[in-house]
Write a protein that holds these residues in place. Structure first.
Motif, mmCIF file in Angstrom:
data_model
loop_
_atom_site.group_PDB
_atom_site.id
_atom_site.type_symbol
_atom_site.label_atom_id
_atom_site.label_comp_id
_atom_site.label_asym_id
_atom_site.label_seq_id
_atom_site.Cartn_x
_atom_site.Cartn_y
_atom_site.Cartn_z
ATOM 1 N N GLY A 193 0.814 -1.212 0.000
ATOM 2 C CA GLY A 193 0.000 0.000 0.000
ATOM 3 C C GLY A 193 0.843 1.255 0.000
ATOM 4 N N ASP A 194 1.980 1.222 -0.722
ATOM 5 C CA ASP A 194 2.857 2.397 -0.794
ATOM 6 C C ASP A 194 2.097 3.628 -1.278
ATOM 7 N N ARG A 195 2.475 4.755 -0.740
ATOM 8 C CA ARG A 195 1.820 6.002 -1.121
ATOM 9 C C ARG A 195 2.018 6.274 -2.608
ATOM 10 N N GLY A 196 0.929 6.509 -3.306
ATOM 11 C CA GLY A 196 0.985 6.811 -4.731
ATOM 12 C C GLY A 196 0.994 5.600 -5.628
ATOM 13 N N ALA A 197 1.140 4.392 -5.050
ATOM 14 C CA ALA A 197 1.167 3.185 -5.872
ATOM 15 C C ALA A 197 -0.237 2.862 -6.366
ATOM 16 N N GLN A 198 -0.356 2.660 -7.673
ATOM 17 C CA GLN A 198 -1.629 2.329 -8.288
ATOM 18 C C GLN A 198 -1.439 1.182 -9.271
ATOM 19 N N PRO A 199 -2.455 0.321 -9.405
ATOM 20 C CA PRO A 199 -2.351 -0.740 -10.408
ATOM 21 C C PRO A 199 -2.245 -0.135 -11.811
ATOM 22 N N GLY A 200 -1.380 -0.677 -12.636
ATOM 23 C CA GLY A 200 -1.189 -0.179 -13.993
ATOM 24 C C GLY A 200 -0.350 -1.152 -14.789
ATOM 25 N N THR A 201 0.104 -0.734 -15.940
ATOM 26 C CA THR A 201 0.892 -1.634 -16.781
ATOM 27 C C THR A 201 2.200 -2.033 -16.108
ATOM 28 N N GLN A 202 2.768 -1.144 -15.281
ATOM 29 C CA GLN A 202 4.024 -1.471 -14.609
ATOM 30 C C GLN A 202 3.819 -2.569 -13.572
ATOM 31 N N THR A 203 2.703 -2.521 -12.845
ATOM 32 C CA THR A 203 2.424 -3.587 -11.884
ATOM 33 C C THR A 203 1.955 -4.851 -12.598
ATOM 34 N N ASP A 204 1.339 -4.682 -13.768
ATOM 35 C CA ASP A 204 0.972 -5.846 -14.578
ATOM 36 C C ASP A 204 2.204 -6.692 -14.921
ATOM 37 N N LEU A 205 3.342 -6.026 -15.144
ATOM 38 C CA LEU A 205 4.562 -6.747 -15.519
ATOM 39 C C LEU A 205 5.004 -7.699 -14.414
#
Length: 450
Positions: A193-205
């Motif tokens: 739950g890091d501040r500013g962390a959002q699901p996206g293509t980078q986390t998809d990787l």
């Protein structure tokens, strides 16, 4: 009766005014239920959301996905929002195609289900390659999937074709969605739950790499000694294992989480049999990539490595098992019978790129090997294993003697070591000899090498 939220025979209507009739209940999940429905164009499927989840945000996401109008046969894409015209059933759902029966779920591999008994090592690498290409196509449209996991990929055990389901949580990069992912697959920054962390293509990787590891290794990349010490795998334990202290089971600098001998034999054996070209990518994404998301392995890197490994699969002459080998590498011992592998000749392909030539890959000319149209493309968007260009075939009268048969409608030109030149007409075969040069046309050349 359907025994679900919707009664069998009930009529729903799409936003375009098309009426559909509810049939059998296929199944249910965390967000809703899926039904077979009959339409004027044949059977389709409807996912109907649980009332508490059929909110304005989910509808907005669906509308955005439907507006994309994406026609890709690797995805069961939402086609239209459906509602109850009588208003008796609250909420909404969406219309999509029915998943063909030939596609099985990936967890069937863990269960050793009879439905996947035809899956070979070649099939699994093909599934991995098609999965990478499917998500690459999605990301190229500026869409993040958000919840890559075991349950969303289905595959054909015979061909390796894949089908991505549950696409209703995918959103345009930067958008918001109600689903952040499945913890076992989520990037560490999302788990913490890091501040500013959002699901996206980078986390998809990250999620994609976890899925590939599970597919090829039959184990989770963080489930080693540390996981075996956990007596109750609750949310707090998972948060530490996958978020606050994730350790790759084969981290070169941290051995705390190595697989336990005697307890996890499969992952130990499969890692030993994995070619270094794939091992290196897993190490990169699960070490540097854990701390710096920008260092995660990209889809094109996975695609190129998996494609090369697929072309280097070699069958053991003693036991007949398929082995993954390092492209351009020394022959390993067979993972099954430990006999030294005898590598067949290699077809080194060179493709034209503008005014220059560059080597693309080498294909091990195993008795079952084929040359496909994607081999002649310097940067293929999609590997199509139906478009056969050439096929290794055995001489009808001389066993053990092989040639490359022209499966196209074009004429090949070949040059032998003695300098003689001949044409290979469609359907004809040229004997495989070291030093043989082939021209496939379109600036694509190849040479047979030991």
């Amino acid at each position: 009766m359907s025994n679900g939220m919707l009664a069998g025979g009930k009529t729903l209507v799409t936003e375009e005014g098309e009426r559909v009739t509810v049939g059998e209940l296929f199944g249910s999940g965390g967000q809703g239920e899926v039904y077979r429905v009959s339409t004027a164009r044949g059977d389709r499927a409807v996912k109907w959301y649980y009332p508490q989840l059929a909110d304005a945000r989910q509808r907005h996401i669906l509308e955005g996905l439907i507006e994309k109008g994406w026609d890709d046969d690797r995805f069961l894409w939402p086609r239209s929002i459906v509602m109850d015209p009588d208003g008796k059933e609250p909420g909404f759902g969406y219309l999509m195609d029915v998943r063909p029966a030939r596609f099985q779920d990936l967890p069937a591999l863990f269960r050793r289900d009879p439905s996947v008994r035809d899956a070979t090592m070649r099939t699994l690498v093909t599934v991995a390659l098609h999965t990478v290409e499917a998500y690459r196509a999605l990301h190229s449209k500026g869409i993040a999937y958000r919840d890559i996991n075991w349950g969303n990929i289905f595959f054909d055990p015979r061909t390796g074709d894949v089908l991505v389901c549950d696409n209703d949580n995918a959103v345009v990069e930067g958008g918001t969605a109600g689903v952040a992912g499945t913890m076992d697959f989520m990037a560490p920054e999302l788990v913490r739950g890091d501040r500013g962390a959002q699901p996206g293509t980078q986390t998809d990787l990250h999620s994609l790499a976890v899925l590939l590891f599970l597919l090829l290794m039959n184990e989770h990349p963080f489930n080693g000694a540390l996981a075996l010490r956990i007596h109750c795998m609750g949310e707090a334990a998972k948060r530490k294992l996958y978020g606050t202290d994730p350790v790759f089971v084969y981290d070169p600098a941290d051995t705390r989480n190595r697989p336990v001998v005697g307890e996890q034999p499969t992952v130990i054996a499969t890692w030993a049999a994995l070619p270094p070209i794939l091992r290196d990518l897993f190490v990169q994404t699960f070490t540097d990539g854990l701390r710096a998301p920008a260092k995660r392995v990209r889809e094109t890197q996975w695609r190129d490595a998996l494609s090369q490994v697929l072309d280097a699969i070699t069958q053991c002459r003693r036991c007949g098992r398929q082995n993954l080998t390092q492209p351009d590498g020394a022959p390993p011992d067979c993972w099954k019978c430990s006999a030294p592998l005898q590598l067949p000749p290699r077809l080194e392909l060179v493709t034209a790129t503008g005014t220059t030539l560059r080597t693309r890959r080498g294909i091990r000319l195993d008795p079952s090997a084929r040359v496909y149209a994607h081999h002649l493309d310097g940067d293929p968007d999609r590997h199509d294993f139906r478009a056969v260009v050439g096929e290794v075939t055995e001489h009808p009268k001389q066993r053990g003697r092989y040639g490359l048969t022209n499966r196209t409608q074009a004429v090949w030109t070949v040059r032998k070591e003695d300098g003689s030149v001949r044409d290979v007409e469609p359907g004809r075969t040229i004997a495989l000899q070291p030093g043989l040069l082939l021209e496939f046309g379109g600036g694509v050349e190849a040479e047979v090498k030991e």
